[in-house]
Design a protein around this motif. Structure first.
Motif, PDB file in Angstrom:
ATOM      1  N   GLN A 170       0.828  -1.206   0.000  1.00 24.64           N
ATOM      2  CA  GLN A 170       0.000   0.000   0.000  1.00 24.64           C
ATOM      3  C   GLN A 170       0.862   1.256   0.000  1.00 24.64           C
ATOM      4  OE1 GLN A 170      -2.281  -1.021   3.525  1.00 24.64           O
ATOM      5  NE2 GLN A 170      -4.134  -1.358   2.297  1.00 24.64           N
ATOM      6  N   ARG A 171       1.976   1.215   0.724  1.00 22.63           N
ATOM      7  CA  ARG A 171       2.875   2.377   0.740  1.00 22.63           C
ATOM      8  C   ARG A 171       3.460   2.628  -0.646  1.00 22.63           C
ATOM      9  NH1 ARG A 171       6.367   1.476   6.315  1.00 22.63           N
ATOM     10  NH2 ARG A 171       4.592   0.915   7.603  1.00 22.63           N
ATOM     11  N   GLN A 172       3.792   1.546  -1.353  1.00 19.38           N
ATOM     12  CA  GLN A 172       4.329   1.751  -2.694  1.00 19.38           C
ATOM     13  C   GLN A 172       3.261   2.322  -3.625  1.00 19.38           C
ATOM     14  OE1 GLN A 172       6.894   2.708  -4.002  1.00 19.38           O
ATOM     15  NE2 GLN A 172       8.197   0.884  -4.094  1.00 19.38           N
ATOM     16  N   ARG A 173       2.011   1.949  -3.404  1.00 16.74           N
ATOM     17  CA  ARG A 173       0.909   2.545  -4.181  1.00 16.74           C
ATOM     18  C   ARG A 173       0.795   4.038  -3.890  1.00 16.74           C
ATOM     19  NH1 ARG A 173      -3.090  -1.390  -6.107  1.00 16.74           N
ATOM     20  NH2 ARG A 173      -2.347  -3.485  -5.601  1.00 16.74           N
ATOM     21  N   ILE A 174       1.048   4.421  -2.637  1.00 18.69           N
ATOM     22  CA  ILE A 174       1.057   5.853  -2.287  1.00 18.69           C
ATOM     23  C   ILE A 174       2.172   6.568  -3.045  1.00 18.69           C
ATOM     24  CG2 ILE A 174       1.421   7.498  -0.400  1.00 18.69           C
ATOM     25  CD1 ILE A 174       0.219   5.299   1.466  1.00 18.69           C
ATOM     26  N   GLY A 175       3.357   5.920  -3.105  1.00 15.36           N
ATOM     27  CA  GLY A 175       4.468   6.507  -3.853  1.00 15.36           C
ATOM     28  C   GLY A 175       4.148   6.654  -5.330  1.00 15.36           C
ATOM     29  N   ILE A 176       3.448   5.682  -5.895  1.00  9.77           N
ATOM     30  CA  ILE A 176       3.050   5.754  -7.300  1.00  9.77           C
ATOM     31  C   ILE A 176       2.044   6.882  -7.503  1.00  9.77           C
ATOM     32  CG2 ILE A 176       1.841   4.520  -9.151  1.00  9.77           C
ATOM     33  CD1 ILE A 176       3.073   1.920  -8.008  1.00  9.77           C
ATOM     34  N   ALA A 177       1.083   7.013  -6.564  1.00 12.04           N
ATOM     35  CA  ALA A 177       0.099   8.101  -6.659  1.00 12.04           C
ATOM     36  C   ALA A 177       0.792   9.456  -6.622  1.00 12.04           C
ATOM     37  CB  ALA A 177      -0.918   7.978  -5.517  1.00 12.04           C
ATOM     38  N   ARG A 178       1.796   9.597  -5.767  1.00  9.66           N
ATOM     39  CA  ARG A 178       2.544  10.853  -5.696  1.00  9.66           C
ATOM     40  C   ARG A 178       3.266  11.119  -7.021  1.00  9.66           C
ATOM     41  NH1 ARG A 178       7.142  11.016  -1.246  1.00  9.66           N
ATOM     42  NH2 ARG A 178       7.801   9.236  -2.508  1.00  9.66           N
ATOM     43  N   GLY A 179       3.810  10.064  -7.630  1.00 12.35           N
ATOM     44  CA  GLY A 179       4.478  10.235  -8.912  1.00 12.35           C
ATOM     45  C   GLY A 179       3.540  10.637 -10.033  1.00 12.35           C
ATOM     46  N   LEU A 180       2.265  10.236  -9.925  1.00 18.20           N
ATOM     47  CA  LEU A 180       1.279  10.548 -10.961  1.00 18.20           C
ATOM     48  C   LEU A 180       0.639  11.919 -10.798  1.00 18.20           C
ATOM     49  CD1 LEU A 180      -0.700   7.171 -11.176  1.00 18.20           C
ATOM     50  CD2 LEU A 180       0.853   8.090 -12.900  1.00 18.20           C
ATOM     51  N   ALA A 181       0.826  12.542  -9.631  1.00 17.95           N
ATOM     52  CA  ALA A 181       0.073  13.753  -9.293  1.00 17.95           C
ATOM     53  C   ALA A 181       0.190  14.849 -10.352  1.00 17.95           C
ATOM     54  CB  ALA A 181       0.533  14.281  -7.933  1.00 17.95           C
ATOM     55  N   LEU A 182       1.355  15.033 -10.932  1.00 19.57           N
ATOM     56  CA  LEU A 182       1.584  16.125 -11.888  1.00 19.57           C
ATOM     57  C   LEU A 182       1.352  15.707 -13.339  1.00 19.57           C
ATOM     58  CD1 LEU A 182       4.795  17.646 -10.256  1.00 19.57           C
ATOM     59  CD2 LEU A 182       2.428  18.398  -9.993  1.00 19.57           C
ATOM     60  N   ARG A 183       0.801  14.499 -13.524  1.00 16.73           N
ATOM     61  CA  ARG A 183       0.556  13.954 -14.866  1.00 16.73           C
ATOM     62  C   ARG A 183       1.833  13.986 -15.724  1.00 16.73           C
ATOM     63  NH1 ARG A 183      -4.876  12.966 -16.275  1.00 16.73           N
ATOM     64  NH2 ARG A 183      -5.979  12.686 -14.311  1.00 16.73           N
ATOM     65  N   PRO A 184       2.901  13.315 -15.259  1.00 23.76           N
ATOM     66  CA  PRO A 184       4.169  13.332 -15.997  1.00 23.76           C
ATOM     67  C   PRO A 184       4.090  12.495 -17.266  1.00 23.76           C
ATOM     68  CG  PRO A 184       4.308  11.771 -14.214  1.00 23.76           C
ATOM     69  CD  PRO A 184       2.970  12.440 -14.071  1.00 23.76           C
ATOM     70  N   GLU A 185       5.086  12.660 -18.129  1.00 19.87           N
ATOM     71  CA  GLU A 185       5.215  11.825 -19.328  1.00 19.87           C
ATOM     72  C   GLU A 185       6.134  10.646 -19.080  1.00 19.87           C
ATOM     73  OE1 GLU A 185       5.578  13.763 -23.226  1.00 19.87           O
ATOM     74  OE2 GLU A 185       5.597  15.659 -22.125  1.00 19.87           O
ATOM     75  N   VAL A 186       7.109  10.815 -18.198  1.00 21.28           N
ATOM     76  CA  VAL A 186       8.111   9.777 -17.918  1.00 21.28           C
ATOM     77  C   VAL A 186       8.119   9.492 -16.416  1.00 21.28           C
ATOM     78  CG1 VAL A 186      10.552   9.159 -18.003  1.00 21.28           C
ATOM     79  CG2 VAL A 186       9.542  10.493 -19.872  1.00 21.28           C
ATOM     80  N   ILE A 187       8.117   8.216 -16.061  1.00 17.30           N
ATOM     81  CA  ILE A 187       8.305   7.821 -14.664  1.00 17.30           C
ATOM     82  C   ILE A 187       9.523   6.900 -14.596  1.00 17.30           C
ATOM     83  CG2 ILE A 187       7.404   6.370 -12.798  1.00 17.30           C
ATOM     84  CD1 ILE A 187       4.749   7.593 -13.100  1.00 17.30           C
ATOM     85  N   VAL A 188      10.461   7.275 -13.733  1.00 15.06           N
ATOM     86  CA  VAL A 188      11.643   6.455 -13.479  1.00 15.06           C
ATOM     87  C   VAL A 188      11.361   5.640 -12.221  1.00 15.06           C
ATOM     88  CG1 VAL A 188      14.111   6.461 -13.034  1.00 15.06           C
ATOM     89  CG2 VAL A 188      13.127   8.209 -14.528  1.00 15.06           C
ATOM     90  N   ALA A 189      11.233   4.331 -12.369  1.00 13.73           N
ATOM     91  CA  ALA A 189      10.914   3.449 -11.254  1.00 13.73           C
ATOM     92  C   ALA A 189      12.177   2.706 -10.842  1.00 13.73           C
ATOM     93  CB  ALA A 189       9.808   2.468 -11.646  1.00 13.73           C
ATOM     94  N   ASP A 190      12.726   3.070  -9.682  1.00 16.92           N
ATOM     95  CA  ASP A 190      13.986   2.489  -9.213  1.00 16.92           C
ATOM     96  C   ASP A 190      13.695   1.297  -8.309  1.00 16.92           C
ATOM     97  OD1 ASP A 190      16.563   1.957  -8.476  1.00 16.92           O
ATOM     98  OD2 ASP A 190      16.747   3.652  -7.101  1.00 16.92           O
ATOM     99  N   GLU A 191      13.724   0.098  -8.883  1.00 12.49           N
ATOM    100  CA  GLU A 191      13.428  -1.142  -8.164  1.00 12.49           C
ATOM    101  C   GLU A 191      12.166  -1.002  -7.298  1.00 12.49           C
ATOM    102  OE1 GLU A 191      16.446  -3.658  -6.845  1.00 12.49           O
ATOM    103  OE2 GLU A 191      18.094  -2.502  -7.662  1.00 12.49           O
ATOM    104  N   PRO A 192      11.025  -0.672  -7.909  1.00 20.40           N
ATOM    105  CA  PRO A 192       9.827  -0.352  -7.128  1.00 20.40           C
ATOM    106  C   PRO A 192       9.200  -1.544  -6.424  1.00 20.40           C
ATOM    107  CG  PRO A 192       9.296  -0.443  -9.460  1.00 20.40           C
ATOM    108  CD  PRO A 192      10.786  -0.581  -9.362  1.00 20.40           C
ATOM    109  N   VAL A 193       9.586  -2.768  -6.770  1.00 20.98           N
ATOM    110  CA  VAL A 193       8.948  -3.937  -6.149  1.00 20.98           C
ATOM    111  C   VAL A 193       9.937  -4.826  -5.403  1.00 20.98           C
ATOM    112  CG1 VAL A 193       7.064  -3.997  -7.817  1.00 20.98           C
ATOM    113  CG2 VAL A 193       9.146  -5.285  -8.291  1.00 20.98           C
ATOM    114  N   SER A 194      11.203  -4.454  -5.332  1.00 17.68           N
ATOM    115  CA  SER A 194      12.215  -5.335  -4.742  1.00 17.68           C
ATOM    116  C   SER A 194      12.023  -5.524  -3.241  1.00 17.68           C
ATOM    117  CB  SER A 194      13.619  -4.799  -5.023  1.00 17.68           C
ATOM    118  OG  SER A 194      13.815  -3.550  -4.386  1.00 17.68           O
TER     119      SER A 194
END
Length: 349
Positions: free
Chosen positions: A165-189
């Protein structure tokens, strides 16, 4: 996924050297840790580029350079043709809005003193033109719903959520500004296997919904194959092989890629019996003092004198240039040779 058209992100000759110093009062540089040492990458609109390699190969440093959390020693990072390594102030702030990051550790990447609503809504404080002040709470609720969390939980704190759930919060924060590129640094490790699958599937759905391009960094090759359109393999600060998932997983030509693939767990007992296990000898050399020529030569079973003297170029090997084969992809090896390490039926999704 087609790679036609101009890349949305281009990396050319990227270097990041961290200085090594001696002395207490009068420090002097005695060397440098060459974390990233000449990396070239292209990311096209709507695609996922997977970056894989051992711990310490420079993957996370590349991620931090792409979002300008670290300043490059040398090289270019071109976003829509503009070199962001030379930007600062408002110009850099505008570019950062379009290139966001999801961090590796969902425990330390969220401020424990802030509520989820404040964490996800913080980008709106930095970029107030994205959402009017009175509309931000509604936007945060929508983002929480999009990533599969209860919008009513926006007043809770990070410690009240599980790792997934915390990682989902981090993803939501990354989406907030409607970016074109997301750099995911080992998001599931840092997540359990079952939760890893949920988060990866969520990221695939969000990619289609928000028209995102991903740089997906991981050391788990099976997860990278599941989500990536193209794969870049890193070793000791450099890219050693690139290609689409079929080229890399079923027709690897670089010895290091072949060794990595041979270490991937195979659930099928019959396939496990028939695959070849490649055991590398020796330790990874220090990035402060990398080997001359080919950096992998100290652990490679194919190494010859030429490998000591010449740095292999990342290009289609001469032996495959006139061949219509999946093996005809970029590989930084003087003696590149196709090798089926994992049986095709075992390497599928």
């Amino acid at each position: 996924m087609s790679t036609s058209g101009e890349p949305v992100l281009q990396v050319r000759g990227l270097y990041k050297h961290f200085p090594l110093t001696q002395g207490i009062l009068f420090k002097r540089q005695v060397g440098a840790v060459k974390a990233v040492d000449g990396v070239d990458l292209d990311l096209y609109r709507g695609e996922t580029l997977g970056v894989v390699g051992e711990s310490g190969c420079g993957k996370s440093t590349v991620a931090r350079l792409l979002v300008h959390l670290e300043r490059a020693t040398k090289g270019q990072i071109l976003y829509k043709g503009e070199d962001i390594t030379k930007l600062s102030g408002r110009a850099l702030k505008a570019v950062r809005r379009n290139i966001q990051m999801v961090f590796q550790d969902p425990y330390t990447s969220l401020n424990p003193r802030m509520t989820v609503g404040d964490i996800v809504g913080e980008p709106y404080e930095i970029h107030p033109d994205v959402a009017p002040k009175g509309d931000r709470r509604r936007r945060v609720r929508e983002l929480l719903d999009v990533v599969g969390l209860n919008p009513e939980h926006l007043n809770r704190y990070p410690h009240q959520f599980s790792g997934g759930q915390r990682q989902r919060i981090g993803i939501a924060r990354g989406l907030a500004l409607r970016p074109e590129v997301i750099v995911a640094d080992e998001p599931v490790s840092a997540l359990d296997v079952s939760v890893q699958a949920q988060v990866v599937n969520l990221m695939e759905r969000l990619q289609d919904e928000f028209d995102l391009s991903y740089v997906f960094i991981a050391h788990d090759l099976s997860i990278v194959r599941h989500i990536s359109d193209r794969v870049a393999v890193m070793y000791l600060g450099r890219i050693v092989e690139t290609g689409d998932d079929t080229q890399i997983y079923e027709h690897p030509t670089h010895p290091y890629t072949q060794a990595l693939l041979s270490a991937v767990p195979v659930p099928d007992p019959d396939a496990r019996e028939h695959r070849e296990r490649i055991i590398l000898t020796g330790d990874v050399p220090s990035p402060a003092d990398p080997p001359s020529g080919c950096r992998f030569r100290t652990r490679c079973w194919k190494a010859r004198e030429r490998c000591t003297l010449e740095v292999p170029a990342l290009a289609v090997p001469a032996v495959f240039r006139d061949v219509d084969s999946p093996a005809a992809h970029d590989s930084a090896c003087h003696f590149a040779e196709e090798k089926t390490v994992v049986p095709p039926e075992a390497g599928g999704e």
